[in-house]
Design a protein around this motif. Sequence first.
Motif, PDB file in Angstrom:
ATOM      1  N   LYS A 166      38.511  40.414  37.625  1.00  0.00           N
ATOM      2  CA  LYS A 166      37.689  41.433  36.973  1.00  0.00           C
ATOM      3  C   LYS A 166      37.362  42.570  37.957  1.00  0.00           C
ATOM      4  CE  LYS A 166      33.396  41.930  34.384  1.00  0.00           C
ATOM      5  NZ  LYS A 166      32.238  41.232  33.816  1.00  0.00           N
ATOM      6  N   THR A 167      37.023  42.203  39.200  1.00  0.00           N
ATOM      7  CA  THR A 167      36.724  43.204  40.226  1.00  0.00           C
ATOM      8  C   THR A 167      37.963  44.023  40.531  1.00  0.00           C
ATOM      9  OG1 THR A 167      35.002  41.835  41.195  1.00  0.00           O
ATOM     10  CG2 THR A 167      35.952  43.527  42.606  1.00  0.00           C
ATOM     11  N   VAL A 182      40.954  49.284  40.170  1.00  0.00           N
ATOM     12  CA  VAL A 182      42.135  50.041  39.727  1.00  0.00           C
ATOM     13  C   VAL A 182      41.710  51.111  38.732  1.00  0.00           C
ATOM     14  CG1 VAL A 182      44.306  49.877  38.439  1.00  0.00           C
ATOM     15  CG2 VAL A 182      43.758  48.181  40.217  1.00  0.00           C
ATOM     16  N   THR A 183      40.846  50.752  37.780  1.00  0.00           N
ATOM     17  CA  THR A 183      40.368  51.720  36.788  1.00  0.00           C
ATOM     18  C   THR A 183      39.593  52.848  37.463  1.00  0.00           C
ATOM     19  OG1 THR A 183      40.211  49.972  35.130  1.00  0.00           O
ATOM     20  CG2 THR A 183      38.978  51.990  34.702  1.00  0.00           C
ATOM     21  N   GLU A 184      38.700  52.517  38.390  1.00  0.00           N
ATOM     22  CA  GLU A 184      37.899  53.537  39.089  1.00  0.00           C
ATOM     23  C   GLU A 184      38.763  54.518  39.861  1.00  0.00           C
ATOM     24  OE1 GLU A 184      35.109  51.576  41.667  1.00  0.00           O
ATOM     25  OE2 GLU A 184      34.008  50.697  40.001  1.00  0.00           O
ATOM     26  N   PHE A 185      39.770  54.020  40.565  1.00  0.00           N
ATOM     27  CA  PHE A 185      40.576  54.879  41.411  1.00  0.00           C
ATOM     28  C   PHE A 185      41.608  55.687  40.632  1.00  0.00           C
ATOM     29  CE2 PHE A 185      38.558  52.440  44.621  1.00  0.00           C
ATOM     30  CZ  PHE A 185      38.501  53.271  45.725  1.00  0.00           C
ATOM     31  N   HIS A 186      42.053  55.164  39.507  1.00  0.00           N
ATOM     32  CA  HIS A 186      43.047  55.910  38.726  1.00  0.00           C
ATOM     33  C   HIS A 186      42.407  56.898  37.755  1.00  0.00           C
ATOM     34  CE1 HIS A 186      46.599  54.035  40.319  1.00  0.00           C
ATOM     35  NE2 HIS A 186      46.033  52.851  40.168  1.00  0.00           N
ATOM     36  N   SER A 187      41.125  56.718  37.466  1.00  0.00           N
ATOM     37  CA  SER A 187      40.457  57.641  36.540  1.00  0.00           C
ATOM     38  C   SER A 187      39.713  58.750  37.265  1.00  0.00           C
ATOM     39  CB  SER A 187      39.475  56.886  35.640  1.00  0.00           C
ATOM     40  OG  SER A 187      38.401  56.376  36.410  1.00  0.00           O
ATOM     41  N   ILE A 191      40.415  47.106  49.277  1.00  0.00           N
ATOM     42  CA  ILE A 191      40.311  47.801  47.993  1.00  0.00           C
ATOM     43  C   ILE A 191      41.554  48.654  47.749  1.00  0.00           C
ATOM     44  CG2 ILE A 191      39.017  49.543  46.695  1.00  0.00           C
ATOM     45  CD1 ILE A 191      36.482  48.486  48.153  1.00  0.00           C
ATOM     46  N   LEU A 192      41.971  49.415  48.754  1.00  0.00           N
ATOM     47  CA  LEU A 192      43.166  50.250  48.596  1.00  0.00           C
ATOM     48  C   LEU A 192      44.418  49.404  48.390  1.00  0.00           C
ATOM     49  CD1 LEU A 192      42.467  53.066  51.208  1.00  0.00           C
ATOM     50  CD2 LEU A 192      42.242  53.165  48.717  1.00  0.00           C
TER      51      LEU A 192
END
Length: 103
Positions: free
Chosen positions: A91-92, A97-102, A69-70
Amino acid sequence: MITEKDNKCPNCGSPYLIRYDRVWRIVINEYGIKNKIRIDRYQCKVCGKTHRLLLDYMFPYKQYRKDIILGVVEGTITSYAIEFEDYPSDKTKRRWVTEFHSG
């Protein structure tokens, strides 16, 4: 969820956790290999909440290993990496990327 390093109740902060039972969890590794591992669950003697003990290579609520994931989030693992061919889906990857950057 608790970790091996922080074994206090996340609900009330109590250090009085006792092993309650074990559950199975699937962890996805390189080449899409799925391993079934047993996760210990602990119950807090103070508030009664039950928590899973995550191993250091796991994220809560994720099946893929933490390093995968990282790697996707940091851009070191792309669709062109042979050992990661066909997984995880685009999509995953975008969701990670969206989850970790937000947050």
